[in-house]
Design an enzyme around this catalytic site. Sequence first.
Site, mmCIF file in Angstrom:
data_model
loop_
_atom_site.group_PDB
_atom_site.id
_atom_site.type_symbol
_atom_site.label_atom_id
_atom_site.label_comp_id
_atom_site.label_asym_id
_atom_site.label_seq_id
_atom_site.Cartn_x
_atom_site.Cartn_y
_atom_site.Cartn_z
ATOM 1 N N ARG A 292 41.213 46.884 31.708
ATOM 2 C CA ARG A 292 41.738 45.566 32.076
ATOM 3 C C ARG A 292 42.948 45.186 31.235
ATOM 4 N NH1 ARG A 292 38.584 41.643 34.832
ATOM 5 N NH2 ARG A 292 37.038 42.713 36.049
ATOM 6 N N ARG B 186 44.891 38.249 33.088
ATOM 7 C CA ARG B 186 45.211 36.856 32.769
ATOM 8 C C ARG B 186 45.521 36.554 31.321
ATOM 9 N NH1 ARG B 186 40.378 34.751 36.398
ATOM 10 N NH2 ARG B 186 39.600 36.602 35.348
ATOM 11 N N ARG C 245 50.784 35.376 38.999
ATOM 12 C CA ARG C 245 49.528 34.916 39.601
ATOM 13 C C ARG C 245 49.624 33.477 40.124
ATOM 14 N NH1 ARG C 245 45.503 33.985 41.525
ATOM 15 N NH2 ARG C 245 43.362 34.487 40.952
ATOM 16 N N ASP D 209 41.286 46.812 42.304
ATOM 17 C CA ASP D 209 39.958 46.334 41.921
ATOM 18 C C ASP D 209 38.915 47.271 42.505
ATOM 19 O OD1 ASP D 209 38.682 43.705 40.644
ATOM 20 O OD2 ASP D 209 37.388 44.446 42.237
ATOM 21 N N TYR E 249 27.039 45.030 44.035
ATOM 22 C CA TYR E 249 27.824 43.911 44.583
ATOM 23 C C TYR E 249 27.566 43.729 46.074
ATOM 24 C CZ TYR E 249 30.645 43.101 40.396
ATOM 25 O OH TYR E 249 31.051 42.773 39.128
HETATM 26 O O1 CP3 Z 1 42.210 47.578 34.069
HETATM 27 C C1 CP3 Z 1 43.197 47.148 34.678
HETATM 28 O O2 CP3 Z 1 44.156 46.563 34.107
HETATM 29 C C2 CP3 Z 1 43.320 47.435 36.164
HETATM 30 C C3 CP3 Z 1 42.844 46.455 37.037
HETATM 31 C C4 CP3 Z 1 41.365 46.203 37.265
HETATM 32 C C5 CP3 Z 1 40.906 44.981 37.828
HETATM 33 N N1 CP3 Z 1 39.571 45.096 38.071
HETATM 34 C C6 CP3 Z 1 41.743 43.812 38.154
HETATM 35 C C7 CP3 Z 1 41.106 42.484 38.214
HETATM 36 C C8 CP3 Z 1 40.252 47.032 37.122
HETATM 37 C C9 CP3 Z 1 40.158 48.436 36.517
HETATM 38 C C10 CP3 Z 1 39.133 46.320 37.644
HETATM 39 C C11 CP3 Z 1 37.794 46.889 37.711
HETATM 40 C C12 CP3 Z 1 36.655 46.003 38.035
HETATM 41 N N2 CP3 Z 1 36.606 44.975 38.909
HETATM 42 C C13 CP3 Z 1 35.366 46.195 37.509
HETATM 43 C C14 CP3 Z 1 34.962 47.307 36.592
HETATM 44 C C15 CP3 Z 1 35.394 47.061 35.222
HETATM 45 C C16 CP3 Z 1 34.606 46.047 34.505
HETATM 46 O O3 CP3 Z 1 35.233 45.098 34.021
HETATM 47 O O4 CP3 Z 1 33.391 46.226 34.412
HETATM 48 C C17 CP3 Z 1 34.533 45.190 38.055
HETATM 49 C C18 CP3 Z 1 33.059 44.984 37.754
HETATM 50 C C19 CP3 Z 1 35.328 44.429 38.949
HETATM 51 C C20 CP3 Z 1 34.890 43.328 39.817
HETATM 52 C C21 CP3 Z 1 35.610 42.093 39.516
HETATM 53 N N3 CP3 Z 1 36.940 41.869 39.815
HETATM 54 C C22 CP3 Z 1 35.109 40.927 38.892
HETATM 55 C C23 CP3 Z 1 33.682 40.761 38.396
HETATM 56 C C24 CP3 Z 1 36.155 40.016 38.835
HETATM 57 C C25 CP3 Z 1 36.101 38.602 38.358
HETATM 58 C C26 CP3 Z 1 36.067 38.544 36.884
HETATM 59 C C27 CP3 Z 1 37.254 37.802 36.370
HETATM 60 O O5 CP3 Z 1 37.775 38.238 35.326
HETATM 61 O O6 CP3 Z 1 37.641 36.807 36.996
HETATM 62 C C28 CP3 Z 1 37.305 40.630 39.370
HETATM 63 C C29 CP3 Z 1 38.657 40.039 39.471
HETATM 64 C C30 CP3 Z 1 39.751 40.793 38.790
HETATM 65 N N4 CP3 Z 1 39.995 42.126 38.939
HETATM 66 C C31 CP3 Z 1 40.748 40.234 37.942
HETATM 67 C C32 CP3 Z 1 41.603 41.297 37.595
HETATM 68 C C33 CP3 Z 1 42.845 41.250 36.736
HETATM 69 C C34 CP3 Z 1 40.926 38.770 37.594
HETATM 70 C C35 CP3 Z 1 41.844 38.314 38.661
HETATM 71 C C36 CP3 Z 1 42.551 37.031 38.556
HETATM 72 O O7 CP3 Z 1 41.984 36.008 38.935
HETATM 73 O O8 CP3 Z 1 43.767 37.045 38.212
#
Ligand code: CP3
Length: 351
Positions: free
Chosen positions: A28, A32, A41, A77, A154
Amino acid sequence: MSLPEPQPRFLRACQRLPVDTTPVWFMRQAGRYMPEYRRLREKYSLLEMVQHPELAAEVTLQPVHALGVDAAILFADILLPLIPMGLKLEFAKGEGPVIDNPVRSAEDVARLSPIDAEASLGYVLEAIRILRGELPPSVPLIGFAGAPFTLVSYMIEGGSSRDYRRTKTLMLSEPQLWAELMGKVASTLENYLLAQVRAGAQAVQLFDSWVGALSPQDYAVNVAPYSACVLKALEATGVPVIHFGTGTATLLPLMKQAGGSVIGLDWRIPLDQGWALLGGEVAVQGNLDPADLFAPLPVLRRRVEDVLRRAGGRAGHIFNLGHGILQETPVDNVRAVVEIVHEFNASQEGK
Ligand code: CP3
């Protein structure tokens, strides 16, 4: 005559080859906590950003420029493949992912479409192609997908979960349906990740983020065979495969057996103990607690150095966090970690 480019240190470490200094990247690393991400964003939703390859490529590059990391991870994602499979996915403000039509019955499983990634996730593949043209050769691009268990959780729960009650209920009460669902998801993931490699991903990571909810026995019987399917198909391509989960202290030997040339460790197990449990014949990635990035710099430095000492200069360590960067993380501290990791090795080895 020009000499061939040396292999980037991230790819060398994945193969347990000696490196000039430990490679480092962060799960990640785009997101944000970065002001340049928040600016974009304001104009676009998460789904708009990932579905427009130029934007996804731009966001992928932000941490490469801001932090000096040794690898880029594609901005996407793990839940994206659920959309062409027929699920109504939204990222609700403050709630995380929400699926309006979760998978709960045999009819729901039967309705899931098999997907062809080239046709239905072409925007991800296009972002990979753009990035390969823009990234410097020293910074390889990592593709990724969720692992079958994490994705299926999920799909069944309809969003994040604390206890995975519905997921486990289906697993235990309808083993045939579970097998059908996991099998469908595993073949989708195999197709998707192989397409990412063909598009130019130089390594791939399988995120089994929530697998720590399982006992070793349930993991071995109901989950590992499906992860293994995906992992083995990818290993055959020759690109490094990183197999990551959290809460996995009791699952590590089984995860290694399932596959992956690199195993991702979370911070709950000291890195040397985790590596020993894996038998040493595999590279490891990790494993600073993401919360350590909020500590005062001297405390942060000690913790980073503790991870590096536990790795002990052995070939095959990629520095990372034990899970993704948290919101509000100070960017300066992330940058400091990159410097500490790179300098630690240089000073230890007198180079
Ligand atoms: O790592 C990176 O920089 C690449 C991008 C990336 C995202 N999601 C972007 C994202 C990666 C590798 C993921 C993987 C992901 N997504 C996982 C596995 C990794 C982990 O953290 O366990 C999971 C479980 C998800 C599912 C997911 N996507 C959730 C639970 C959420 C909400 C959580 C949150 O932080 O709001 C997301 C949204 C998400 N995916 C964001 C980002 C940058 C936040 C988005 C935003 O609102 O700007």
